[in-house]
Design a protein around this motif. Structure first.
Motif, mmCIF file in Angstrom:
data_model
loop_
_atom_site.group_PDB
_atom_site.id
_atom_site.type_symbol
_atom_site.label_atom_id
_atom_site.label_comp_id
_atom_site.label_asym_id
_atom_site.label_seq_id
_atom_site.Cartn_x
_atom_site.Cartn_y
_atom_site.Cartn_z
ATOM 1 N N ARG A 53 0.740 -0.674 -0.134
ATOM 2 C CA ARG A 53 -0.154 0.093 -0.186
ATOM 3 C C ARG A 53 0.849 1.189 0.214
ATOM 4 O O ARG A 53 1.561 1.385 0.614
ATOM 5 C CB ARG A 53 -1.152 -0.025 1.533
ATOM 6 C CG ARG A 53 -2.327 -0.707 0.926
ATOM 7 C CD ARG A 53 -2.356 -0.571 2.314
ATOM 8 N NE ARG A 53 -3.445 0.807 2.592
ATOM 9 C CZ ARG A 53 -5.498 0.940 2.723
ATOM 10 N NH1 ARG A 53 -5.209 0.167 2.364
ATOM 11 N NH2 ARG A 53 -4.719 2.256 2.667
ATOM 12 N N ARG A 54 0.344 1.960 -0.664
ATOM 13 C CA ARG A 54 1.673 3.633 -1.044
ATOM 14 C C ARG A 54 0.345 4.532 -0.372
ATOM 15 O O ARG A 54 -0.642 4.731 -0.350
ATOM 16 C CB ARG A 54 1.760 3.992 -1.825
ATOM 17 C CG ARG A 54 2.413 2.551 -3.422
ATOM 18 C CD ARG A 54 3.169 2.972 -2.844
ATOM 19 N NE ARG A 54 3.814 1.234 -3.883
ATOM 20 C CZ ARG A 54 5.081 0.132 -2.790
ATOM 21 N NH1 ARG A 54 5.768 1.073 -2.003
ATOM 22 N NH2 ARG A 54 5.696 -0.518 -3.578
ATOM 23 N N SER A 55 1.632 5.486 0.168
ATOM 24 C CA SER A 55 0.440 7.164 0.477
ATOM 25 C C SER A 55 -0.079 7.936 -0.333
ATOM 26 O O SER A 55 -0.937 8.288 -0.354
ATOM 27 C CB SER A 55 1.104 7.976 1.651
ATOM 28 O OG SER A 55 2.691 7.912 0.843
ATOM 29 N N VAL A 56 0.473 7.590 -1.690
ATOM 30 C CA VAL A 56 -0.690 7.914 -3.486
ATOM 31 C C VAL A 56 -0.764 6.484 -4.330
ATOM 32 O O VAL A 56 0.188 5.773 -4.129
ATOM 33 C CB VAL A 56 0.895 8.855 -3.744
ATOM 34 C CG1 VAL A 56 0.291 9.779 -4.839
ATOM 35 C CG2 VAL A 56 1.516 9.717 -2.874
ATOM 36 N N ASP A 57 -1.786 7.371 -4.843
ATOM 37 C CA ASP A 57 -2.002 6.482 -5.648
ATOM 38 C C ASP A 57 -1.526 7.256 -7.640
ATOM 39 O O ASP A 57 -1.379 7.349 -7.839
ATOM 40 C CB ASP A 57 -3.596 6.545 -5.956
ATOM 41 C CG ASP A 57 -4.626 5.531 -6.613
ATOM 42 O OD1 ASP A 57 -3.930 4.574 -6.218
ATOM 43 O OD2 ASP A 57 -4.794 5.616 -7.532
ATOM 44 N N LEU A 58 -1.135 5.717 -7.464
ATOM 45 C CA LEU A 58 0.034 5.987 -8.281
ATOM 46 C C LEU A 58 -0.236 4.660 -9.577
ATOM 47 O O LEU A 58 -0.064 3.425 -8.845
ATOM 48 C CB LEU A 58 1.780 5.559 -7.847
ATOM 49 C CG LEU A 58 2.344 6.594 -7.978
ATOM 50 C CD1 LEU A 58 3.512 6.340 -6.330
ATOM 51 C CD2 LEU A 58 1.967 8.293 -8.116
ATOM 52 N N PRO A 59 0.367 5.079 -11.169
ATOM 53 C CA PRO A 59 0.113 3.251 -11.987
ATOM 54 C C PRO A 59 0.766 2.624 -11.539
ATOM 55 O O PRO A 59 2.503 2.157 -11.338
ATOM 56 C CB PRO A 59 0.719 4.230 -12.893
ATOM 57 C CG PRO A 59 0.282 5.832 -12.981
ATOM 58 C CD PRO A 59 1.011 6.350 -11.052
ATOM 59 N N ARG A 60 0.736 1.171 -11.259
ATOM 60 C CA ARG A 60 0.639 0.215 -11.789
ATOM 61 C C ARG A 60 2.245 -0.295 -11.838
ATOM 62 O O ARG A 60 3.330 -0.395 -11.434
ATOM 63 C CB ARG A 60 -0.598 -0.873 -10.425
ATOM 64 C CG ARG A 60 0.283 -2.261 -10.522
ATOM 65 C CD ARG A 60 -0.454 -3.239 -9.803
ATOM 66 N NE ARG A 60 -0.111 -4.363 -9.047
ATOM 67 C CZ ARG A 60 0.592 -5.185 -9.615
ATOM 68 N NH1 ARG A 60 1.296 -4.535 -10.547
ATOM 69 N NH2 ARG A 60 1.272 -5.957 -8.472
#
Lengths: 438, 438
Positions: A53-60
């Motif tokens: 899980r990341r703190s920011v939504d980024l392209p996988r």
């Protein structure tokens, strides 16, 4: 629409700073391209676990576990993994494959800085590290460039936000160290294992980096004298407050004369110290950082801001990245690390500063004379003495403030005091910093 | 002993900064050579009168009245003459003859900046100007490079030492403007004709330079809204103190939305404003300067130090010189000026801020309601009202603090108040700055 050339940017690490750097690279792509004169193309983010899980939504599709593959062909590699290995190996790989490097890795720089800078210089690569000290605060570049024509005499830095938060809270809320640390942990300012912060290890790494830069001398972290804040008591802070002082954990880098050889040397050290409330550093509250620089021509300067935080630190990383990107576009190399001075790094015993010594003493005639005699014997000049008698009246507390004295003389004084008949206990010894030097 | 190549440095101007730059170039020649990788050879100092008394003892043979001859063949030209002409022509001559230029000339940059930067860019020359704003404080380079990857939202700067000294003295000594100015003149902080300082002209030039740099937009000094401190009264400062504020002359550069077009624009302005005593800028005393920068990612940063002084400013000049020297050695060009954003520069009416309005009013029933009505009519929301009755009891003083309101609405409110029957006099209108923006 201008067609820009493209620079390949590889990111190592997807933690709170890495995720913010990636977000800003994607969101501000066009604006950054205009500033650099080239598109900064984020080609991938190397992480241990692609699915974390990341703190920011980024392209996988940006994520990979293969850092070595990602580094190949990158123009700039951003290292935000932290720790010594594999960060060190990846940075060396990047340098040797012709990439410039941006890092925020203070632990690595403080231990392997010379190796990395030498590797970079050999191939003409650049190694930038504004984010390694003071988070978003521009301090590396001012020292490296703005003060390049000046002589830095001394740096007093509040470079660890966690300990500043704790000491500030102990001062303003009059709480104990334990309570303040608990609050810092609750609020996310302190980690589950706070040793690196409260033990002064983090500040010592930053002191090594600042001293190396300011004095054109390699100062390894092992040469930094270090005391943490774990022994700071509520009583010390209360006593400091009454005298018009506040206690801060300071990273101090100083150019001074070796008392034995008479030659110029440098000292880098970290300890909790009393700072006058009228000093600009006293107004640095909460988890903020500030670096106070005294230079021969420039006089006193201070750089202040947020010392940590993902997005704040990302600002410093992006500043480095834009600078490096511009150099790629205009074609010229940047600045080499400068350690031509190679001054000797002195032991803590070589410094002189002022001290506040608290003693519990027998409340009987002649005590003050006996104590004053011990200071005089060791050549330590006393500036003021404050006595308060305890409730039981059998012992009294003496606080002795000294003039500037050599650390070695003070240490000998304290030893002698500890074994003196009239002294029940040496309750506290704190250094007093921030006064103008003669 | 390393044999360095030599860079020819020509100095224009032998005043207090110029003399210190010359002294440091001569005294620190070897150390500077090690830092640059080339010797900085001071080839001459162009002055109006070769025999004039200098603050520093310098070799007479360095002085010349022939600036044009001196510029020929120089690698770097340092312009410290001040004023528009002949400084502008000499800088253009230097650029066109292939030299890089260091200048501290804020008046010239604020009026002819774009012309000079364009000329430099055309031939690939560099124009550095760290000393033009904030004396020794590194602020140009941090804005130009460290924050290059960030978005600056707002700058609040104390950029004029003379006015800060005067306002600080009015606050701490409770003196009048006239007395504080007299002291400033006695101590050498104010010039015989203090107009450039107390009229806000000097600060406006610096605001133009900072806004241009921070917003990648050309902001000429003519577009900077300007009020000096000449109308600031003892009473205003007293009233601010009671409310927990201090009055500072601020240079404000802000990115904001044009209320008419809804498009993004920038505002640059200078006026005395109330600043909360808890704000870091409130702790900037005496003739010191400080620049408080609010950036999207970096958060709040502050840069603090001596804003003027010969040797302090010389430090900034030498920092630029070392940077340029290194670039000569490593062969690459530096940074071009960036004005790609070219945001519209908005009028003062476009800003929103908070206000403190002092009114003398008739002491009769219904006055408060009438006044509140005027604010409401113009859409200005009132945060607090403080009323104090005068000795004669026929009139009362009302201080009204507003929430954030558009300048245009406030101006219309003040006009309406001035012609209102119950208002004897609009005694004072001060803007309140430094609060966190929503």
């Amino acid at each position: 629409m201008i067609a820009y050339r493209s620079l390949r940017v590889a990111l190592l690490g997807g933690g709170s700073v890495g995720a913010q750097v990636a977000r800003l690279l994607l969101e501000e792509k066009e604006e950054l391209a205009r500033r650099v004169g080239a598109t900064l193309e984020l080609v991938g983010i190397a992480v241990r676990d692609v699915d974390a899980r990341r703190s920011v939504d980024l392209p996988r599709e940006l994520f990979t576990t293969d850092a070595e593959q990602l580094i190949l062909g990158a123009d700039v590699v951003i290292e935000l993994m932290g720790g010594i290995e594999p960060a060190r190996s990846y940075i060396l790989q990047a340098i040797n494959s012709g990439a410039d490097v941006v890092t925020a890795n203070k632990a690595l720089l403080a231990t392997h800085g010379p190796e990395l800078f030498a590797a970079a210089e050999q191939v003409g690569a650049q190694l930038y590290y504004e984010a390694a000290v003071g988070g978003a605060i521009p301090i590396i570049r001012p020292l490296r460039e703005s003060l390049a024509g000046d002589t830095v005499r001394r740096i007093l830095g509040i470079v660890n936000g966690t300990t500043n938060f704790i000491l500030d809270r102990m001062d303003t809320e009059r709480t104990s160290l334990e309570d303040a640390l608990a609050t810092a942990t609750d609020l996310g300012y302190a980690e589950a294992d706070p040793t690196a912060d409260i033990g002064g290890y983090d500040a010592a790494q930053k002191a090594a980096i600042l001293a190396s830069l300011a004095f054109h001398t390699s100062v390894p972290v092992e040469a930094v004298y270090r005391e943490g804040i774990t022994t700071v008591t509520k009583e010390q802070i209360e006593s400091a407050r009454k005298a018009g002082y506040v206690v801060k954990l300071l990273a101090i880098c100083e150019r001074l004369t070796d008392p034995e050889t008479g030659e110029e040397g440098v000292s880098a050290r970290v300890y909790p110290a009393m700072v006058s409330r009228t000093h600009p550093l006293a107004a640095v509250h909460g988890a903020n950082n500030a670096v106070f620089v005294e230079a021969e021509a420039a006089g006193s300067l201070m750089f202040y801001g947020a010392g940590a935080g993902g997005v704040e630190t990302a600002s410093a990383v992006l500043g480095d990245l834009v600078s490096l990107g511009r150099r790629h576009v205009v074609g010229g190399p940047g600045l080499a690390e400068s350690t031509h001075a190679e001054l000797p790094v002195l032991e803590i015993g070589a410094i002189t500063t002022r001290y506040a010594v608290s003693l519990e003493v027998a409340d009987e005639p002649g005590v003050l004379a006996a104590i004053a005699g011990v200071f005089a014997e060791h050549g330590v000049s006393v500036e003021l003495v404050e006595q308060s008698v305890r409730g039981d009246a059998a012992t009294a507390t003496l606080v002795i403030g000294t003039h500037e004295a050599p650390e070695a003389a003070l240490a000998a004084t304290v030893d002698a005091l500890a074994s003196n008949r009239v002294v029940t206990k040496v309750a506290s010894v704190l250094r007093v910093e921030g006064a103008q030097r003669q």
